[in-house]
Design a protein around this motif. Structure first.
Motif, mmCIF file in Angstrom:
data_model
loop_
_atom_site.group_PDB
_atom_site.id
_atom_site.type_symbol
_atom_site.label_atom_id
_atom_site.label_comp_id
_atom_site.label_asym_id
_atom_site.label_seq_id
_atom_site.Cartn_x
_atom_site.Cartn_y
_atom_site.Cartn_z
ATOM 1 N N VAL A 106 10.053 2.223 4.210
ATOM 2 C CA VAL A 106 11.240 2.956 3.756
ATOM 3 C C VAL A 106 11.748 3.898 4.851
ATOM 4 C CG1 VAL A 106 12.077 4.680 2.104
ATOM 5 C CG2 VAL A 106 10.742 2.721 1.294
ATOM 6 N N VAL A 107 10.844 4.622 5.487
ATOM 7 C CA VAL A 107 11.258 5.542 6.557
ATOM 8 C C VAL A 107 11.860 4.768 7.732
ATOM 9 C CG1 VAL A 107 10.431 7.174 8.310
ATOM 10 C CG2 VAL A 107 9.686 7.414 5.941
ATOM 11 N N LEU A 108 11.231 3.664 8.110
ATOM 12 C CA LEU A 108 11.723 2.894 9.254
ATOM 13 C C LEU A 108 13.040 2.178 8.965
ATOM 14 C CD1 LEU A 108 8.360 1.558 10.713
ATOM 15 C CD2 LEU A 108 9.926 3.217 11.760
ATOM 16 N N LEU A 109 13.421 2.050 7.692
ATOM 17 C CA LEU A 109 14.763 1.534 7.379
ATOM 18 C C LEU A 109 15.827 2.445 7.981
ATOM 19 C CD1 LEU A 109 14.476 0.366 3.664
ATOM 20 C CD2 LEU A 109 15.032 -1.067 5.632
ATOM 21 N N GLU A 137 -3.578 10.812 10.468
ATOM 22 C CA GLU A 137 -3.279 10.113 11.718
ATOM 23 C C GLU A 137 -3.937 8.732 11.716
ATOM 24 O OE1 GLU A 137 -4.049 11.007 16.399
ATOM 25 O OE2 GLU A 137 -3.351 12.665 15.150
ATOM 26 N N LYS A 138 -5.168 8.673 11.207
ATOM 27 C CA LYS A 138 -5.906 7.410 11.164
ATOM 28 C C LYS A 138 -5.198 6.382 10.266
ATOM 29 C CE LYS A 138 -10.194 5.331 9.601
ATOM 30 N NZ LYS A 138 -11.364 5.489 8.781
ATOM 31 N N MET A 139 -4.799 6.799 9.068
ATOM 32 C CA MET A 139 -4.147 5.861 8.144
ATOM 33 C C MET A 139 -2.775 5.439 8.646
ATOM 34 S SD MET A 139 -6.134 4.827 5.886
ATOM 35 C CE MET A 139 -4.913 3.776 5.176
ATOM 36 N N LEU A 140 -2.064 6.344 9.287
ATOM 37 C CA LEU A 140 -0.758 6.006 9.844
ATOM 38 C C LEU A 140 -0.918 4.948 10.941
ATOM 39 C CD1 LEU A 140 2.289 6.409 10.034
ATOM 40 C CD2 LEU A 140 1.855 8.366 11.543
ATOM 41 N N ALA A 141 -1.860 5.171 11.836
ATOM 42 C CA ALA A 141 -2.099 4.216 12.924
ATOM 43 C C ALA A 141 -2.555 2.861 12.377
ATOM 44 C CB ALA A 141 -3.146 4.773 13.892
ATOM 45 N N GLN A 142 -3.440 2.882 11.404
ATOM 46 C CA GLN A 142 -3.959 1.643 10.824
ATOM 47 C C GLN A 142 -2.845 0.868 10.109
ATOM 48 O OE1 GLN A 142 -7.347 2.303 8.306
ATOM 49 N NE2 GLN A 142 -7.361 0.223 7.534
ATOM 50 N N LYS A 198 7.369 13.029 8.677
ATOM 51 C CA LYS A 198 8.205 12.604 7.548
ATOM 52 C C LYS A 198 7.402 12.164 6.335
ATOM 53 C CE LYS A 198 12.525 11.429 9.685
ATOM 54 N NZ LYS A 198 13.672 10.539 9.642
ATOM 55 N N ILE A 199 6.216 11.610 6.561
ATOM 56 C CA ILE A 199 5.418 11.073 5.464
ATOM 57 C C ILE A 199 4.301 12.065 5.156
ATOM 58 C CG2 ILE A 199 4.000 9.145 4.670
ATOM 59 C CD1 ILE A 199 5.569 7.377 6.660
ATOM 60 N N GLY A 200 4.566 12.941 4.232
ATOM 61 C CA GLY A 200 3.608 13.968 3.869
ATOM 62 C C GLY A 200 2.295 13.395 3.366
ATOM 63 N N SER A 251 0.859 -1.187 0.000
ATOM 64 C CA SER A 251 0.000 0.000 0.000
ATOM 65 C C SER A 251 0.895 1.237 0.000
ATOM 66 C CB SER A 251 -0.898 0.008 1.244
ATOM 67 O OG SER A 251 -0.133 0.262 2.413
ATOM 68 N N ARG A 252 0.336 2.342 -0.430
ATOM 69 C CA ARG A 252 1.119 3.583 -0.474
ATOM 70 C C ARG A 252 1.777 3.864 0.875
ATOM 71 N NH1 ARG A 252 -2.061 9.062 -1.636
ATOM 72 N NH2 ARG A 252 -3.648 7.482 -1.414
ATOM 73 N N TRP A 253 0.983 3.802 1.947
ATOM 74 C CA TRP A 253 1.520 4.128 3.273
ATOM 75 C C TRP A 253 2.424 3.017 3.796
ATOM 76 C CZ3 TRP A 253 0.955 8.816 2.661
ATOM 77 C CH2 TRP A 253 -0.236 9.408 2.250
ATOM 78 N N GLY A 254 2.131 1.774 3.442
ATOM 79 C CA GLY A 254 2.983 0.661 3.860
ATOM 80 C C GLY A 254 4.387 0.794 3.301
#
Length: 145
Positions: A48-51, A69-74, A63-65, A40-43
């Motif tokens: 990549v960021v957590l690398l 908040e809901k999609m990040l948490a999910q 960092k992820i423009g 998924s886009r956010w996945g």
């Protein structure tokens, strides 16, 4: 069990091998759910960021423009459930929660990072193809005459 079957079980093949076996194409295949989470886009962006190391929720959101908040948490929950992200909560006030990749998450992250790099490298060609899309949509007869 044939030796080729044992080898396939012992060592997973490429995606092409899996597709040839038909598992990923099966509607009941549990790998589809993981594929949805990872690609998924956010996945992809989270992996990549957590690398880059451990991050707090607010850091990830900055960092992820564009991620809500809901999609990040999910998405973090999905990746945690799939064993790719480790969530560590500290008993402080205010709450302090950190996210990091598990060894499995590092593997997945490197793979999607390669795809993201490929997209970034080829973006000019992709954008050119998008500009040419109306020509691709012409009826075949018009191009043949």
């Amino acid at each position: 069990m044939k030796s080729t079957e044992a080898a396939a079980i012992a060592k997973p093949g490429t995606l092409a091998d899996v597709i040839r076996r038909g598992e990923l194409l099966s509607a009941e295949c549990p790998s589809r759910e993981v594929l949805k989470h990872v690609t998924s886009r956010w996945g992809v962006l989270l992996l990549v960021v957590l690398l880059g190391g451990t991050h707090r929720f607010s850091e990830l959101r900055r960092k992820i423009g564009g991620v809500s908040e809901k999609m990040l948490a999910q998405t973090l929950k999905w990746l945690e459930t799939d064993g790719l992200v480790l969530r560590k909560s500290y008993p402080t006030v205010p709450p302090h929660v950190e996210y990091t990749l598990t060894p499995l998450g590092l593997e997945a992250g490197r793979r999607v990072e390669s795809l993201a790099d490929w997209i970034e490298f080829n973006l000019p060609r992709i954008m050119e193809a998008r500009r040419e899309e109306p020509a691709v949509a012409e009826p075949m007869e018009a191009r043949m005459s």
